[in-house]
Design a protein around this motif. Structure first.
Motif, mmCIF file in Angstrom:
data_model
loop_
_atom_site.group_PDB
_atom_site.id
_atom_site.type_symbol
_atom_site.label_atom_id
_atom_site.label_comp_id
_atom_site.label_asym_id
_atom_site.label_seq_id
_atom_site.Cartn_x
_atom_site.Cartn_y
_atom_site.Cartn_z
ATOM 1 N N VAL A 46 0.805 -1.097 0.054
ATOM 2 C CA VAL A 46 0.008 -0.048 0.050
ATOM 3 C C VAL A 46 0.974 1.459 0.131
ATOM 4 N N GLY A 47 2.099 1.145 -0.027
ATOM 5 C CA GLY A 47 3.079 2.404 -0.012
ATOM 6 C C GLY A 47 2.849 3.043 1.180
ATOM 7 N N ASN A 48 2.503 4.480 0.874
ATOM 8 C CA ASN A 48 2.343 5.331 2.057
ATOM 9 C C ASN A 48 0.919 5.667 2.205
ATOM 10 N N ALA A 49 0.269 4.678 1.622
ATOM 11 C CA ALA A 49 -1.293 4.973 1.851
ATOM 12 C C ALA A 49 -1.794 4.972 3.279
ATOM 13 N N ILE A 81 -12.607 12.728 12.673
ATOM 14 C CA ILE A 81 -11.777 12.337 11.842
ATOM 15 C C ILE A 81 -10.535 11.383 12.153
ATOM 16 N N ASP A 82 -10.199 10.344 11.746
ATOM 17 C CA ASP A 82 -8.963 9.668 11.961
ATOM 18 C C ASP A 82 -8.462 9.637 10.937
ATOM 19 N N ILE A 83 -6.918 9.781 11.050
ATOM 20 C CA ILE A 83 -6.054 9.329 9.871
ATOM 21 C C ILE A 83 -5.034 8.573 10.368
ATOM 22 N N GLN A 84 -4.927 7.283 9.919
ATOM 23 C CA GLN A 84 -3.948 6.131 10.392
ATOM 24 C C GLN A 84 -2.745 5.970 9.375
ATOM 25 N N LYS A 85 -1.455 5.835 10.056
ATOM 26 C CA LYS A 85 -0.567 5.657 8.975
ATOM 27 C C LYS A 85 -0.701 4.002 8.450
ATOM 28 N N PRO A 86 -0.144 3.647 7.556
ATOM 29 C CA PRO A 86 -0.172 2.214 6.923
ATOM 30 C C PRO A 86 0.142 1.262 8.003
ATOM 31 N N LEU A 101 -8.864 4.524 1.652
ATOM 32 C CA LEU A 101 -7.237 4.840 1.672
ATOM 33 C C LEU A 101 -6.701 6.020 0.906
ATOM 34 N N SER A 102 -5.586 6.749 1.003
ATOM 35 C CA SER A 102 -5.110 7.692 0.370
ATOM 36 C C SER A 102 -3.702 7.879 0.761
ATOM 37 N N ASN A 103 -2.960 8.295 -0.358
ATOM 38 C CA ASN A 103 -1.508 8.829 -0.086
ATOM 39 C C ASN A 103 -1.510 10.283 0.349
ATOM 40 N N GLU A 104 -2.814 10.938 -0.185
ATOM 41 C CA GLU A 104 -2.852 12.506 -0.030
ATOM 42 C C GLU A 104 -4.110 12.625 0.782
ATOM 43 N N PRO A 105 -4.239 12.391 2.021
ATOM 44 C CA PRO A 105 -5.307 12.379 2.902
ATOM 45 C C PRO A 105 -6.028 13.765 2.973
ATOM 46 N N GLN A 106 -5.341 14.870 2.986
ATOM 47 C CA GLN A 106 -5.667 16.180 2.967
ATOM 48 C C GLN A 106 -6.368 16.465 1.717
ATOM 49 N N THR A 107 -5.954 16.288 0.427
ATOM 50 C CA THR A 107 -6.538 16.316 -0.622
ATOM 51 C C THR A 107 -8.101 15.852 -0.815
ATOM 52 N N GLU A 111 -4.420 -3.392 8.730
ATOM 53 C CA GLU A 111 -5.582 -2.956 8.475
ATOM 54 C C GLU A 111 -5.540 -2.024 7.200
ATOM 55 N N THR A 112 -4.652 -1.315 6.908
ATOM 56 C CA THR A 112 -4.427 -0.569 5.639
ATOM 57 C C THR A 112 -4.388 -1.512 4.521
ATOM 58 N N VAL A 113 -3.629 -2.658 4.653
ATOM 59 C CA VAL A 113 -3.263 -3.494 3.934
ATOM 60 C C VAL A 113 -4.594 -4.372 3.627
ATOM 61 N N PHE A 114 -5.115 -4.569 4.506
ATOM 62 C CA PHE A 114 -6.529 -5.524 4.497
ATOM 63 C C PHE A 114 -7.450 -4.959 3.405
ATOM 64 N N LEU A 115 -7.559 -3.527 3.932
ATOM 65 C CA LEU A 115 -8.553 -2.849 3.180
ATOM 66 C C LEU A 115 -8.172 -2.662 1.550
ATOM 67 N N HIS A 116 -7.142 -2.467 1.485
ATOM 68 C CA HIS A 116 -6.464 -2.318 0.171
ATOM 69 C C HIS A 116 -6.929 -3.629 -0.824
ATOM 70 N N LEU A 117 -6.535 -4.717 0.111
ATOM 71 C CA LEU A 117 -6.659 -5.806 -0.936
ATOM 72 C C LEU A 117 -8.147 -6.331 -0.991
ATOM 73 N N THR A 118 -8.877 -6.277 0.170
ATOM 74 C CA THR A 118 -10.107 -6.827 0.175
ATOM 75 C C THR A 118 -11.314 -5.788 -0.251
ATOM 76 N N GLY A 119 -10.905 -4.450 -0.019
ATOM 77 C CA GLY A 119 -12.060 -3.541 0.018
ATOM 78 C C GLY A 119 -12.988 -3.614 1.232
ATOM 79 N N ARG A 120 -12.713 -4.570 2.328
ATOM 80 C CA ARG A 120 -13.506 -4.536 3.255
ATOM 81 C C ARG A 120 -12.556 -4.361 4.471
ATOM 82 N N SER A 121 -13.305 -3.961 5.663
ATOM 83 C CA SER A 121 -12.732 -3.919 6.896
ATOM 84 C C SER A 121 -12.460 -5.070 7.658
#
Lengths: 446, 312
Positions: free
Chosen positions: B223-226, B291-296, B266-272, B299-309
């Motif tokens: 997920v890089g920096n997402a 509003i919560d912004i979590q670092k990678p 998910l986003s690499n640029e959350p502010q945008t 959970e982020t990987v899971f969401l990225h791969l499955t589209g689900r929490s």
């Protein structure tokens, strides 16, 4: 060995289940006590088997046939053979009516004219019992005696039916029945609104015994017709001329076999419940083989059932003085074969049914039906013939008859065939359950 | 230690596990992650010999589970998700029973029961009925029953569900210790922090397929920096599908989920992303509570791969 540990685990769980223990041990003993006392008048008691005494009863006998056969019934059978139970009084029809009306006797037996002729012609002969009492005991005694009479007297090929008629006291405005008043006018009604049968004509009061029957006395052919329409009570000594079974003995057996069926329902219900729980899956992931699981359950059912029977046998012997017969070997054979068949039946059913709630409901209803057919509620002696036949395929009825056979003097040799059948049934059902579990294993749904 | 090849299982024509490959080395602690219905329990059921697969092979060490299940089961211990114990029996009685089922007997059995009671920290309560235990204590006995025969592979299916933090810590430390002593572990959980603490390698499974596998670092690279953005709403949205469609259009195809009044993306640029979303929510009269912004993370990987929490 793992099967034994399955059994021990089930035993620990059972011993910690107070409700199940109450159902298995306390309830049968309580019910045996209640039913044994309540139905004591249905059974002829022997002094050695029960402390419940059966009172003798007075019987008025009107012999309108005055033949060899009718004399034999009155003199030999009723007066000699049954003199412990019956105080016999020979009288005329009129005297009988008066005695019934004045309530000096409650039972009267009429042997109609043409009785011997009916027997000689091979037709079914009938005698009439008029009863003013509520006890069925005289009816049972007489039926038994007549059956024995027709079976043991050479030359009598026809059966003798006992027609029972209930005598009801007339209401005051109708006038008390007297020898001058025909009984048919009385319009007597039995308690409960049922029509009471007409008494034989009263003008016979002037007629000496041995004369022709009065005109409105049912003719022999009429009685025969009635006899054909009536299903005579079939009283059968378990073993011909052997010891009779007391009410406590009967209900000790009846309740023992019924509660043993309930034990099977309880234990198999817990097996089905366990099969739906994670503990069963965990067992399947151990070294335990499905056949070891099934064998463990079978051993548990078998040993716990025998333990329950032993407690009931010992408990009824101590509390109510119930004699379970003189053959220890026969008793053991009966217990082991019966529990073998019910244990086999239990694991067989348990291997097929998946839902515990379904099994418990069906099992409890099934137990009550089997108990009813098997004679646990109403003595099997009182069943009509077709029910006797139906009861032969019911395991508890088979066990009940084996126990009664032993109680009435039978030995192991008398019941070994039934025991072998019950054991074979148990083994076959256990093997079928094993095949079922083998097929089921490895196909569980997550 | 465990080699699963092309494992498949379907029920009523619906595929539950589809051509699954899994290789786990001896001594590894492997985390298997997936949402409900992903096929985790069916996979574990097949590995433990409870469920017969339609195709594929399972090797436990050198033993083929499908050909010699009882021999293979000697090497594995299962900690089921549910409490698989007899509640009317004490912890000691339960452990004695399960030890016997695994073939232990005599002095060896007594010794192992004593050791296990010490491992799970229940020596003092060993003679109490399990039914009287707290959820955490039951869970500990549940684990104890699976390690009595010192299995080489311990499979744990969500072993910490519904317990207090103290018991959870005890269980995690116990499992970590067992792994350090050489026991291979397969661990499934909804709790990312547990998997991150225990596991050296993680597999993410969904719809019966292994979507990704690797160490935590390797998976995070996917997920890089997402970062994960959670926007908590004051009230539930009336028409979720309509709002989702508007959000996707606004953010040029970005994936969003709405669950229990929380919008997640998910986003690499959350502010945008937030600058675009907030006016839309205001226009829709939707009030934001947090509003919560979590670092990678996983959970982020899971969401990225499955589209689900993970807890869907």
């Amino acid at each position: 060995m793992r099967s034994i540990w399955i059994f021990f685990k089930d035993l620990i769980l059972l011993l910690r289940d107070k409700q199940a223990l109450l159902t298995m041990i306390a309830m049968p003993l309580i019910l045996i006590g209640i039913l044994g006392m309540a139905f004591s008048n249905l059974f002829s008691e022997s002094d050695t088997t029960s402390d419940v005494k059966v009172a003798s009863f007075e019987l008025a006998v009107v012999d309108l046939d005055q033949s060899t056969y009718s004399t034999r019934i009155t003199n030999e059978l009723l007066d000699q053979y049954l003199n412990d139970y019956i105080d016999l009084q020979l009288m005329s029809l009129a005297e009988m009516e008066l005695a019934l009306a004045q309530a000096t006797v409650e039972q009267a037996l009429i042997i109609p004219a043409g009785f011997e002729a009916s027997i000689n012609s091979g037709e079914q002969a009938a005698v009439t019992l008029i009863t003013a009492g509520t006890s069925t005991y005289p009816e049972l005694i007489l039926n038994s005696a007549l059956l024995q009479y027709s079976m043991t007297n050479a030359g009598i090929e026809a059966s003798i039916a006992l027609l029972t008629e209930h005598y009801a006291q007339q209401p005051p405005e109708a006038g008390m029945m007297t020898p001058e008043q025909p009984a048919s006018d009385a319009g007597a009604r039995a308690p409960g609104g049922q029509s009471a049968p007409s008494l034989p004509a009263a003008d016979a009061g002037t007629r000496a015994p041995g004369g022709q029957p009065p005109s409105d006395l049912p003719a022999a052919s009429e009685l025969q017709q009635q006899a054909e329409q009536t299903v005579p009570l079939h009283i059968e000594n378990v073993r011909g001329s052997s010891e009779t079974v007391s009410s406590f003995q009967y209900y000790a057996v009846a309740m023992a076999v019924m509660f043993l069926l309930m034990t099977v329902v309880i234990l198999i219900g817990s097996m089905i419940e366990e099969k739906n729980e994670p503990v069963y899956d965990r067992q399947l992931t151990t070294m335990l083989q499905p056949w070891q699981y099934m064998l463990g359950k079978f051993i548990g059912l078998f040993l716990i059932s025998n333990l329950q029977l032993l407690v009931i046998v010992a408990g009824t012997a101590l509390l109510f003085g119930v004699n379970w017969g003189n053959s220890t070997l026969g008793l053991m054979l009966t217990m082991l074969s019966f529990t073998m068949s019910t244990s086999g039946l239990g694991v067989f059913v348990g291997s097929f049914i998946q839902k515990e709630s379904v099994f418990t409901n069906v099992g409890m209803i099934g137990t009550q039906i089997l108990a009813a057919i098997g004679g646990s509620f109403v003595p099997i002696y009182l069943f009509p013939e077709w029910m006797h036949v139906a009861a032969k395929v019911v395991p508890n009825a088979l066990a009940l008859q084996m126990f009664l056979e032993l109680m009435s003097g039978g030995a192991a040799a008398d019941i070994w065939q039934e025991a072998a059948i019950a054991t074979a049934v148990g083994i076959v059902l256990m093997l079928l359950a094993w095949l079922r579990l083998m097929k089921q294993g490895g196909e569980r749904r997550v | 230690m465990l080699k699963v090849e092309q494992l498949s299982k379907s029920y009523d024509g619906k595929s539950i596990v589809d051509q699954l490959h899994l290789h786990i080395k001896a001594g590894e602690a492997y985390g298997l992650l997936g949402p409900n219905g992903a096929g985790k329990s069916t996979t574990i059921g097949m590995i433990s010999g409870l469920i017969k697969p339609q195709s594929g092979s399972i090797m436990i060490g050198e033993v083929n589970m499908l050909q010699a299940p009882k021999q293979a089961q000697r090497y594995i211990g299962i900690v089921p998700q549910e409490i698989a114990l007899y509640l009317k029996m004490t912890a000691r009685e339960n452990l004695m029973f399960w030890g016997r089922m695994y073939g232990l007997k005599g002095q060896q059995l007594k010794q192992r029961v004593a050791e296990v009671l010490q491992i799970i920290g229940l020596e003092d309560r060993a003679n109490d009925k399990v039914g009287a235990y707290s959820g955490g204590m039951k869970r500990r006995v549940n684990i104890g029953a699976a390690i009595l025969h010192e299995p080489q592979l311990l499979i744990m299916d969500e072993p910490t569900v519904g317990i207090d933090p103290q018991s959870r810590n005890h269980i995690l430390q116990t499992v970590k210790q067992l792994n350090e002593q050489g026991m291979t572990i397969i661990y499934t959980s909804h709790y990312m922090e547990e998997v991150e603490y225990l596991c050296t390698r993680i597999g993410i499974i969904d719809h019966g397929k292994l979507l990704a596998e690797g160490s935590i670092e390797q998976l995070q690279q996917l997920v890089g920096n997402a970062t994960t953005i959670h926007i908590h709403l004051e009230e539930a949205v009336e028409d979720e599908q309509d709002l989702l469609a508007k959000l996707v259009t606004l953010c040029e195809g970005r994936s969003f989920t709405i669950k229990e009044s929380v919008i997640t993306t998910l986003s690499n640029e959350p502010q945008t992303v937030l600058v675009r979303i907030l006016p839309l929510l205001e226009a829709e009269h939707i009030t934001i509570s947090k509003i919560d912004i979590q670092k990678p993370n996983l959970e982020t990987v899971f969401l990225h791969l499955t589209g689900r929490s993970l807890r869907d």
